[in-house]
Design an enzyme around this catalytic site. Sequence first.
Site, short mmCIF file in Angstrom:
data_model
loop_
_atom_site.label_atom_id
_atom_site.label_comp_id
_atom_site.label_asym_id
_atom_site.label_seq_id
_atom_site.Cartn_x
_atom_site.Cartn_y
_atom_site.Cartn_z
N THR A 1 -15.31 -32.57 44.06
CA THR A 1 -14.52 -33.17 44.99
C THR A 1 -13.13 -32.22 45.34
O THR A 1 -12.75 -31.95 46.50
CB THR A 1 -13.88 -34.53 44.52
OG1 THR A 1 -15.06 -35.72 44.45
CG2 THR A 1 -12.82 -35.24 45.67
N GLN B 1 -25.09 -30.55 44.76
CA GLN B 1 -26.41 -31.14 44.44
C GLN B 1 -27.38 -29.88 44.30
O GLN B 1 -28.39 -30.20 43.64
CB GLN B 1 -26.60 -32.16 45.47
CG GLN B 1 -26.02 -33.59 45.33
CD GLN B 1 -26.34 -34.42 44.34
OE1 GLN B 1 -27.11 -34.00 43.47
NE2 GLN B 1 -25.29 -35.32 44.18
N CYS C 1 -20.73 -43.02 45.69
CA CYS C 1 -19.29 -43.35 45.98
C CYS C 1 -19.48 -44.43 47.14
O CYS C 1 -18.36 -45.16 47.15
CB CYS C 1 -18.74 -42.08 46.75
SG CYS C 1 -18.92 -40.69 45.64
N THR D 1 -3.01 -26.03 33.07
CA THR D 1 -3.61 -25.34 31.87
C THR D 1 -5.31 -25.66 32.00
O THR D 1 -5.63 -26.67 32.41
CB THR D 1 -3.14 -26.05 30.65
OG1 THR D 1 -2.05 -25.81 30.63
CG2 THR D 1 -3.80 -25.54 29.27
N1 PLP Z 1 -20.50 -33.00 46.85
C1 PLP Z 1 -21.55 -33.67 46.96
C2 PLP Z 1 -22.81 -33.35 47.76
C3 PLP Z 1 -22.00 -34.63 45.93
O1 PLP Z 1 -23.08 -35.47 45.68
C4 PLP Z 1 -20.93 -35.12 44.96
C5 PLP Z 1 -20.99 -36.15 44.09
O2 PLP Z 1 -21.77 -37.07 44.11
C6 PLP Z 1 -19.51 -34.39 45.12
C7 PLP Z 1 -19.58 -33.33 46.17
C8 PLP Z 1 -18.40 -34.71 44.22
O3 PLP Z 1 -18.60 -34.02 43.06
P1 PLP Z 1 -17.78 -34.53 41.93
O4 PLP Z 1 -18.40 -36.09 41.43
O5 PLP Z 1 -17.99 -33.73 40.78
O6 PLP Z 1 -16.31 -34.93 42.35
#
Ligand code: PLP
Length: 400
Positions: A71, A176, A338, A234
């Site tokens: 993210t 992914q 999510c 850090t």
């Molecule tokens: N991008 C994609 C395609 C994802 O499937 C996800 C998480 O499901 C993310 C970004 C976000 O990754 P993170 O969970 O490490 O924040």
Amino acid sequence: MAVYLDHNATTPLDPRVLEAMMPYLRDHYGNASSVHSYGRLARNAVDQAREQVAALVNAQSAQVVFTGCGTESNNLALKGVAARLAAGRVAVSAVEHASLLGPARALEWQGWIIDTIAVDDQCRVSSASLSEALNHTPQIVSVMMANNETGVIQDIPAISAQARRVGAIMHTDAVQAAGKIPVDFPASGAHLMSLSAHKLYGPKGVGALIVDKTLELEPLLHGGGHEMGRRGGTENVAGIVGFGAAAELALNELAVRSAHLCRLRGLLEAGLRELPGVVIFAAQGCASAMGAGRAEVAAERVERLPNTVLIGAPGIDGEALLMNMDRKGIAVSSGSACASGSGEPSHVLLAMGVDPDLARRVIRISLGQGNTPEDVLRFIAVLREQIECIRATAHSAWDM
Ligand code: PLP
């Protein structure tokens, strides 16, 4: 023991990764910025992990910026590039993850115009819509490498080439894709690429943004010049070491892992096709070739991740089915982790033109290394039983 079929949400930590991390959790607690021996030990470990992560995507280690998650990588890519430019246009595909659509929406507040690139009914970027978006000469284009819900893989080298032709900076979310299919940063043509450790049997809370060294990028976190001045704070040494170990294993075992997943997916889809009314989304022309070398793979482009199957069952409430499956010891999801639980139909399926009612009745099965043919057969048996049970109840209510 429950059957875990939700590896696109997260994967278990590989015991070999945990083993690599343990010394940095227990004994080697130095700050990687310190000049004494404790610090140097931590710095060496971070440097080694940087090389391991770079190798996974055929990048240079100096191009790897460690972040706190995928993210954050997506946020840094969009906001970091936008901050160094005068507000203009950003083009993003309609099926991006929330962690990309969120920062895109945030840029709108700063005067940027967001153009959405449509996809076809198989979740592939529409070339007409891409051309239309590029006619507006966006400064930034972002298209994910593989979709987290359908598993559909986009032709990123072709999209990047078109984006570069209009002078855009190209970002791809490979969160992914990495670890499941070969990913090659230079060959992708992207200037920026997002990765996340916990999707490839590494720890949660570590990500990376691969950045073309010539690119201007404003940090999200200003601080003490960490990560070549691109991300203050850090370093999470143990987490980064874990990411490095997971990346190295993913690269070395890619062909074996893919073959295992392809076998399981074949079994799964054969079982699903026996279930009346069940639809597999984006299943058209689903290939799963996995060559040993990068060049070979480019020629045999896979269209869908070998581990991901998204299904719909008309007349079945997706969330209720999910809950019942959980009670029966099967962990699957109703799309993106999510968005699940929101009751909203998946934006990915809506963009593919799926009926909103059917888009609420979906289950995502994402297979992993620990799964066996028995897991798949058990899933099919439980799904069959649940669908029959739900349909019988609906019929008897109807008969009354
Ligand atoms: N991008 C994609 C395609 C994802 O499937 C996800 C998480 O499901 C993310 C970004 C976000 O990754 P993170 O969970 O490490 O924040």
